[in-house]
Design an enzyme around this catalytic site. Sequence first.
Site, short mmCIF file in Angstrom:
data_model
loop_
_atom_site.label_atom_id
_atom_site.label_comp_id
_atom_site.label_asym_id
_atom_site.label_seq_id
_atom_site.Cartn_x
_atom_site.Cartn_y
_atom_site.Cartn_z
N LYS A 246 0.87 -1.18 0.00
CA LYS A 246 0.00 0.00 0.00
C LYS A 246 0.90 1.22 0.00
O LYS A 246 1.60 1.51 0.97
CB LYS A 246 -0.91 0.00 1.24
N LYS A 416 -7.58 -3.22 3.37
CA LYS A 416 -6.27 -2.63 3.68
C LYS A 416 -5.85 -3.02 5.08
O LYS A 416 -6.68 -3.13 5.99
CB LYS A 416 -6.33 -1.11 3.53
P1 AMP Z 1 -7.61 4.56 2.21
O1 AMP Z 1 -7.47 5.88 1.49
O2 AMP Z 1 -6.87 4.50 3.51
O3 AMP Z 1 -9.04 4.09 2.24
O4 AMP Z 1 -6.87 3.45 1.33
C1 AMP Z 1 -7.17 3.21 0.01
C2 AMP Z 1 -6.19 3.96 -0.85
O5 AMP Z 1 -4.91 3.33 -0.82
C3 AMP Z 1 -6.55 3.95 -2.30
O6 AMP Z 1 -7.48 4.97 -2.58
C4 AMP Z 1 -5.22 4.19 -2.99
O7 AMP Z 1 -5.02 5.59 -3.14
C5 AMP Z 1 -4.19 3.70 -1.99
N1 AMP Z 1 -3.40 2.55 -2.44
C6 AMP Z 1 -2.07 2.44 -2.30
N2 AMP Z 1 -1.62 1.29 -2.79
C7 AMP Z 1 -2.70 0.60 -3.25
C8 AMP Z 1 -2.88 -0.69 -3.86
N3 AMP Z 1 -1.86 -1.51 -4.09
N4 AMP Z 1 -4.15 -1.04 -4.20
C9 AMP Z 1 -5.18 -0.23 -3.97
N5 AMP Z 1 -5.08 0.99 -3.39
C10 AMP Z 1 -3.84 1.41 -3.03
#
Ligand code: AMP
Length: 577
Positions: A246, A416
């Site tokens: 991530k 996540k």
């Molecule tokens: P969150 O913003 O904490 O809900 O986490 C999701 C966000 O993580 C997504 O909107 C992406 O911007 C980011 N992200 C980073 N790496 C990845 C990945 N490998 N797959 C999907 N999202 C990712």
Amino acid sequence: MKFSELAAYLDQLEATNSRNELVRILSELYRACSTDEIEPTTYLIQGRLAPFFEPVEIGLGERLLITAMATAYGMAKEDVTKAYRQSGDLGLTAQALAPKTRRNVPSAVEVHRRLWEIAGTSGEGSLKGKIDLFAALLKELDASSAKHLVRITVGKMRLGIGDPTVLDALSFAKQGDRSLRPVLEAAYNRTSDLGLIARTLWARGVKGMDALKVTVGKPLRSQLAERLPNPEAVIKKLGLVGVQPKYDGFRVQIHKDGKAVSIFSRNLETMTPMFPELVAATKDLAVKSVILDGEAIAYNPELEEYVPFQETTARRRKEGIDEFAARVPLRAFVFDIMFRNGSDLTPMPYERRFAIVDELLKGSDTLQAAPLTKTDSVEVLTRELLDNISRGLEGVVAKRLDSPYQAGARNFNWVKLKRNTSGELTDTIDVVLIGYYRGKGKRAEFGAGALLAGVYDSDKDEFVTISKLGTGLSDEGWRALHKKVNQLEVTEKPARIRSILVPDVWLQPDVVVEVLADEITPSPRHTAGMVGDRPGFALRFPRIVSIRDADKKPEDATSVREIREMFKQQHQRAVRE
Ligand code: AMP
């Protein structure tokens, strides 16, 4: 429909502080619209000329508008400026200066067309041209119409009409209830274009929604990730998963159509000029048309390190993009593909989509497929998580290999897993600022009392309170944040806010901040998750970690559903420990 009739609806919308009333008034307005009127009307009520992702700028700031008003009303500029100083609102100033009524007010469609014309006037001498066109338009408008025209032009329409409100109103206007919302929402998730949806609904009925397909040039709403507390829970719930790092960068949706490339942010703003190296790399891909999803992150080649989000977004300042690109070039880790050479790939299982990404990006350095490890083992997932954290990344995202790309959905297709510095698994929460207290003592001196923060109730399309915020930023940080929110002050509680607490000043929900808290606790004072006599949720020891408005709209804040889920997981963790 005359623009003055539209202005009368806008006055009604402005006067209500109930969300249901917003929907009712808006659906009445829609019922009065013909097929030709409904598309421009949909953009105008949100203070725009085009969908969010089209960067159309009218290009008249306050100073130029004052000149246009002086011309239209036959006054000296100084006198207009004086009137503006008194009211503090350029829309109200226009309202006060314009005649109460006028004969032959142009139609809403005509006003929309003329604003387009002003936006499209460019080149040498264009400012004078813009001012003249705008003054001529003002001369044809009555007081209330002038007020709304000026507010649209300066980007200060504060009606609080979010996209879900528009979808509800369309459903009510067409069907008399909310029942069309799911079909409309699905079309919205594929195209992000409310005006197009409204026009298609009026022209072709509900069946027309099927024809609104994934299209290059129109961003899809981003698929989002759910949370689970630990690797065991992930494997138990999802089974075999694809695990990816991530990255804490900037979400990018990359569209290529022949030689044309556009890049959209997570909240669907056009960001193409910010990413010259991604544009160049996309042009080189051996594919005619494509839509990719990924995370852009700056890479420092000397230190061989990735640079975190805050620094990646420093490029938003338009100056020095090329310099920045040379010094700290960006890479995008592409994790998905939604469209290729005329075919919608979203229904395909993730495993197959990812294989296409992998194949397509072979040989590109700037665009890389995010590495994917397939596993159904808790040990392997834990190792991946710890590995990525030790490399300075945020954690991992685990994805179901058989899942389609569900635009706009936050579900267990993606989960996540993050770890915070104390070693305990927790996650930050994104809250929206909805009010502030003037504060006492030192804080009050620079106008920086506590802020009232809320989360988003996506079922009801409302913002509900969860915490007051008073720590986490330096004095300077507070001052800067207050300066930002001062522009969002409104005199009455906005229609979509539900709150028991009454702050000294209400804010139009707009700024999203990321907070870390020790715990989520039940609270009778906060409305987040409050149902009947069940208490709401509050944050214990919240502190601001960052300001996220660069990539999140208020509706992208953490949802009540997520808070409830986090509360449950925290409880389960406590029981286990
Ligand atoms: P969150 O913003 O904490 O809900 O986490 C999701 C966000 O993580 C997504 O909107 C992406 O911007 C980011 N992200 C980073 N790496 C990845 C990945 N490998 N797959 C999907 N999202 C990712």
